[in-house]
Scaffold this active site. Sequence first.
Site, PDB file in Angstrom:
ATOM      1  N   ALA A  14      -7.881  -3.098 -23.587  1.00  0.00           N
ATOM      2  CA  ALA A  14      -7.340  -3.589 -22.320  1.00  0.00           C
ATOM      3  C   ALA A  14      -6.282  -2.595 -21.866  1.00  0.00           C
ATOM      4  O   ALA A  14      -5.662  -1.916 -22.696  1.00  0.00           O
ATOM      5  CB  ALA A  14      -6.746  -4.983 -22.474  1.00  0.00           C
ATOM      6  N   SER A  15      -6.086  -2.502 -20.578  1.00  0.00           N
ATOM      7  CA  SER A  15      -5.227  -1.447 -20.043  1.00  0.00           C
ATOM      8  C   SER A  15      -3.742  -1.680 -20.263  1.00  0.00           C
ATOM      9  O   SER A  15      -2.985  -0.744 -20.477  1.00  0.00           O
ATOM     10  CB  SER A  15      -5.493  -1.265 -18.543  1.00  0.00           C
ATOM     11  OG  SER A  15      -6.833  -0.860 -18.336  1.00  0.00           O
ATOM     12  N   THR A  16      -3.296  -2.940 -20.180  1.00  0.00           N
ATOM     13  CA  THR A  16      -1.866  -3.212 -20.281  1.00  0.00           C
ATOM     14  C   THR A  16      -1.592  -4.290 -21.303  1.00  0.00           C
ATOM     15  O   THR A  16      -2.493  -5.021 -21.718  1.00  0.00           O
ATOM     16  CB  THR A  16      -1.294  -3.676 -18.925  1.00  0.00           C
ATOM     17  OG1 THR A  16      -1.812  -4.987 -18.623  1.00  0.00           O
ATOM     18  CG2 THR A  16      -1.699  -2.730 -17.799  1.00  0.00           C
ATOM     19  N   GLN A  19      -2.692  -7.848 -20.594  1.00  0.00           N
ATOM     20  CA  GLN A  19      -4.114  -8.197 -20.718  1.00  0.00           C
ATOM     21  C   GLN A  19      -4.476  -8.391 -22.186  1.00  0.00           C
ATOM     22  O   GLN A  19      -3.841  -7.826 -23.072  1.00  0.00           O
ATOM     23  CB  GLN A  19      -4.981  -7.097 -20.093  1.00  0.00           C
ATOM     24  CG  GLN A  19      -4.742  -6.921 -18.602  1.00  0.00           C
ATOM     25  CD  GLN A  19      -5.487  -5.720 -18.041  1.00  0.00           C
ATOM     26  OE1 GLN A  19      -5.778  -4.762 -18.750  1.00  0.00           O
ATOM     27  NE2 GLN A  19      -5.788  -5.760 -16.754  1.00  0.00           N
TER      28      GLN A  19
END
Length: 217
Positions: A14-16, A19
């Site tokens: 997940a990017s961040t 998330q």
Amino acid sequence: MTKSIPLVRAYLRASTEQQDADRARGALLAFADSHGQRIAGFYPENESGAKLDRPELFRLLNDSQPGDVLLCEQVDRLSRLTDADWQTLRGIIQAKGIHIVSLDLPTSHQLITGNAEDTFAGRMLGAMNGMLLDMLAAIARKDYEDRRRRASEGIAKAQKAGKYKGRAIDVELHRRIRTCLDAGLPIRKAAAVCGCAKSTVQRVQANLEQEETQAQG
């Protein structure tokens, strides 16, 4: 000499830190089970797919042996890389003899059994799979660039209207990170304890160092 049994290793990204990188775990478990396989390990991380240097991804690659399977939910979980970086990653994976299996790439599904035969039909399917993998990686990169462009345009418009205030800081998360850093935890450990990306810990550390410098000045 006994031939080693190929293992399936699941990559979740997940990017961040906001998330959930583990979101796809259930889908990957169900997919592996439907093919009579078990997943030997999960490698979740919160990093941008546009970065080549991702610790958990490379830990997975280092743990893998020839014939093992890298399983992911979608190709964009593996890559939103530039073409040059994608070719570098693909080269590393190919050199190690690892098979990429993605739920959104049906031509790759037969590879999860580790029984892909070196027949004409098998090689043709492999070539088609490689071509589609490159295509999906290119689409994922374009989607990434389109999102960034639209975000930049939206910010510029909001700034012009005097409405842009930037991304809100997670005060509680930053407080926990500061506590970990004050206790002497290294960046990677602090990120694991706080459930966030290393980059977030590094930003907090940089702020702390700046505050200390200003206090001394």
